[in-house]
Design an enzyme around this catalytic site. Structure first.
Site, PDB file in Angstrom:
ATOM      1  N   ASN A   9       0.822  -0.877  -0.294  1.00  0.00           N
ATOM      2  CA  ASN A   9       0.325   0.046   0.031  1.00  0.00           C
ATOM      3  C   ASN A   9       0.953   1.482   0.218  1.00  0.00           C
ATOM      4  O   ASN A   9       1.551   1.235   0.997  1.00  0.00           O
ATOM      5  CB  ASN A   9      -1.107  -0.030   1.247  1.00  0.00           C
ATOM      6  N   TRP A  10       0.587   2.223  -0.734  1.00  0.00           N
ATOM      7  CA  TRP A  10       1.754   3.484  -1.433  1.00  0.00           C
ATOM      8  C   TRP A  10       1.188   4.234  -0.334  1.00  0.00           C
ATOM      9  O   TRP A  10       2.417   5.396  -0.856  1.00  0.00           O
ATOM     10  CB  TRP A  10       2.008   3.360  -2.621  1.00  0.00           C
ATOM     11  N   LYS A  11       0.031   4.303  -0.078  1.00  0.00           N
ATOM     12  CA  LYS A  11      -0.744   5.506   0.305  1.00  0.00           C
ATOM     13  C   LYS A  11      -0.227   6.922  -0.645  1.00  0.00           C
ATOM     14  O   LYS A  11      -0.929   6.604  -1.295  1.00  0.00           O
ATOM     15  CB  LYS A  11      -0.308   5.812   1.608  1.00  0.00           C
ATOM     16  N   HIS A  95      -9.921   1.260   5.096  1.00  0.00           N
ATOM     17  CA  HIS A  95      -8.014   0.827   5.433  1.00  0.00           C
ATOM     18  C   HIS A  95      -8.285   2.581   7.138  1.00  0.00           C
ATOM     19  O   HIS A  95      -9.884   2.834   7.375  1.00  0.00           O
ATOM     20  CB  HIS A  95      -7.170   1.982   4.990  1.00  0.00           C
ATOM     21  N   GLU A  97      -6.891   4.144   8.242  1.00  0.00           N
ATOM     22  CA  GLU A  97      -6.912   6.080   8.292  1.00  0.00           C
ATOM     23  C   GLU A  97      -7.852   6.331   6.949  1.00  0.00           C
ATOM     24  O   GLU A  97      -7.753   7.774   7.996  1.00  0.00           O
ATOM     25  CB  GLU A  97      -5.522   6.208   6.690  1.00  0.00           C
ATOM     26  N   GLU A 167      -4.834  -4.666  10.682  1.00  0.00           N
ATOM     27  CA  GLU A 167      -4.310  -3.848  10.929  1.00  0.00           C
ATOM     28  C   GLU A 167      -4.193  -3.491  12.194  1.00  0.00           C
ATOM     29  O   GLU A 167      -5.018  -2.288  12.410  1.00  0.00           O
ATOM     30  CB  GLU A 167      -4.516  -3.168   9.553  1.00  0.00           C
ATOM     31  N   GLY A 173       2.784   2.164  10.852  1.00  0.00           N
ATOM     32  CA  GLY A 173       4.004   3.260  10.542  1.00  0.00           C
ATOM     33  C   GLY A 173       4.633   3.908  11.959  1.00  0.00           C
ATOM     34  O   GLY A 173       4.907   5.255  12.146  1.00  0.00           O
ATOM     35  N   SER A 212       3.945  -1.777  10.285  1.00  0.00           N
ATOM     36  CA  SER A 212       5.014  -2.241  10.131  1.00  0.00           C
ATOM     37  C   SER A 212       5.958  -3.169   9.546  1.00  0.00           C
ATOM     38  O   SER A 212       6.992  -4.119  10.705  1.00  0.00           O
ATOM     39  CB  SER A 212       5.787  -1.668  12.209  1.00  0.00           C
ATOM     40  N   GLY A 233       2.362  -1.187   4.065  1.00  0.00           N
ATOM     41  CA  GLY A 233       2.954   0.392   3.658  1.00  0.00           C
ATOM     42  C   GLY A 233       4.340   1.072   3.827  1.00  0.00           C
ATOM     43  O   GLY A 233       4.709   0.294   2.703  1.00  0.00           O
ATOM     44  N   GLY A 234       4.785   1.403   4.443  1.00  0.00           N
ATOM     45  CA  GLY A 234       6.011   2.300   4.373  1.00  0.00           C
ATOM     46  C   GLY A 234       7.488   1.183   3.541  1.00  0.00           C
ATOM     47  O   GLY A 234       7.942   1.359   3.101  1.00  0.00           O
TER      48      GLY A 234
HETATM   49  P1  13P Z   1       3.204   0.018   7.242  1.00  0.00           P
HETATM   50  O1  13P Z   1       3.661  -0.936   7.030  1.00  0.00           O
HETATM   51  O2  13P Z   1       4.024   1.873   6.890  1.00  0.00           O
HETATM   52  O3  13P Z   1       3.395   0.362   8.866  1.00  0.00           O
HETATM   53  O4  13P Z   1       1.891   0.460   7.794  1.00  0.00           O
HETATM   54  C1  13P Z   1       0.614  -0.467   7.158  1.00  0.00           C
HETATM   55  C2  13P Z   1      -0.556  -0.062   6.828  1.00  0.00           C
HETATM   56  O5  13P Z   1      -1.139   0.751   6.395  1.00  0.00           O
HETATM   57  C3  13P Z   1      -0.959  -0.981   5.126  1.00  0.00           C
HETATM   58  O6  13P Z   1      -2.036  -0.365   4.973  1.00  0.00           O
END
Ligand code: 13P
Length: 251
Positions: A9-11, A95, A97, A167, A173, A212, A233-234
């Site tokens: 997920n590149w957000k 998600h 967020e 998640e 993050g 993470s 994510g990251g």
């Molecule tokens: P991180 O891997 O950056 O913690 O993000 C997880 C995430 O929200 C993937 O959708």
């Protein structure tokens, strides 16, 4: 046997130059054949990523979709059928967020899930508790309620064509990862909740862990019986790191 899925997920990250570089890195990866791999870029780069990754075995998904499946008068939104039209095969739904920062309700999550399936996209339903909820001992209750929102509205059978991603919000993050045992407990509870309605659907559905995930902790997490891959994510913004995570899901 469930085929593992690793999803990046590149957000809201990337630029034209950065995305081009990431695509180049992804094309060079030696990806394991027994793992499904997908990336979820921001909307504006979707068509480009589909075009450029078309020849390698990486699927492309979107990070969200509108509550209405078809195109229409809904300024600023993107319909699931438009995503399907540009070559997406999956879409993230609910998600944290979006639930927490943008006020997305359970009802909207259900409508987006249904819209995705109406357009032949695989929804990836995201669920997870906040730190406060975990500390209050409410993790299974919160996750159970988020899952029940979809099961009660659409029926358990929709999970024969969907993916679930657990998640924990406190692990996203933050560098804090749920321990493999903490994650397994929740994954098993999700599967048991679905098994109450259909053993067959429950045993086939893939449940990803997100929060993470990195190359250093992926193998341990993916080794748990009910963890069928990751939503990353990251670490998915670095092709080499992402490739190592994909390999950790293999064999
Ligand atoms: P991180 O891997 O950056 O913690 O993000 C997880 C995430 O929200 C993937 O959708």
């Amino acid at each position: 046997m469930r085929r593992p899925l690793v999803a990046g997920n590149w957000k809201m990250h990337g630029s034209r130059a950065g995305v081009a570089e990431l695509i180049m890195g992804l094309r060079e990866l030696a990806l394991p054949a027994d793992v499904e791999v997908a990336v979820f870029p921001p909307y504006v780069y979707l068509a480009k990523v589909v075009e450029e990754l078309g020849r390698v075995a990486v699927g492309v998904g979107a990070q969200d979709c509108a509550i209405e499946p078809q195109q229409g008068a809904l300024t600023g939104e993107i319909a699931a059928c438009q995503l399907q039209d540009v070559g997406c095969s999956m879409v993230l739904v609910g998600h944290s967020e979006r639930r927490l920062l943008l006020g997305e309700s359970d009802d909207w999550v259900v409508r987006k899930f249904a819209a995705a399936q109406a357009c032949s996209l695989t929804p990836v339903l995201c669920v997870g508790e906040t730190l406060e909820q975990r500390e209050a001992g409410k993790t299974l209750e919160v996750v159970g309620r988020q899952l029940a929102g979809v099961v009660d509205a659409l029926g358990v059978e929709v999970f024969a064509r969907a993916v679930v991603a657990y998640e924990p919000v406190w692990a996203i993050g933050t560098g804090l990862t749920a321990s493999p045992e903490q994650a397994q407990e929740v994954h098993a509870a999700i599967r048991a909740q679905l098994a109450d309605k259909s053993a067959e659907v429950a045993s086939g559905v893939r449940i990803l862990y997100g929060g993470s995930v990195k190359a250093a902790n992926a193998a341990e997490l993916f080794g748990m019986p009910d963890i069928d891959g990751g939503l990353v994510g990251g670490a998915s913004l670095n092709a080499d790191e992402f490739g190592a995570i994909c390999r950790a899901a293999g064999n």
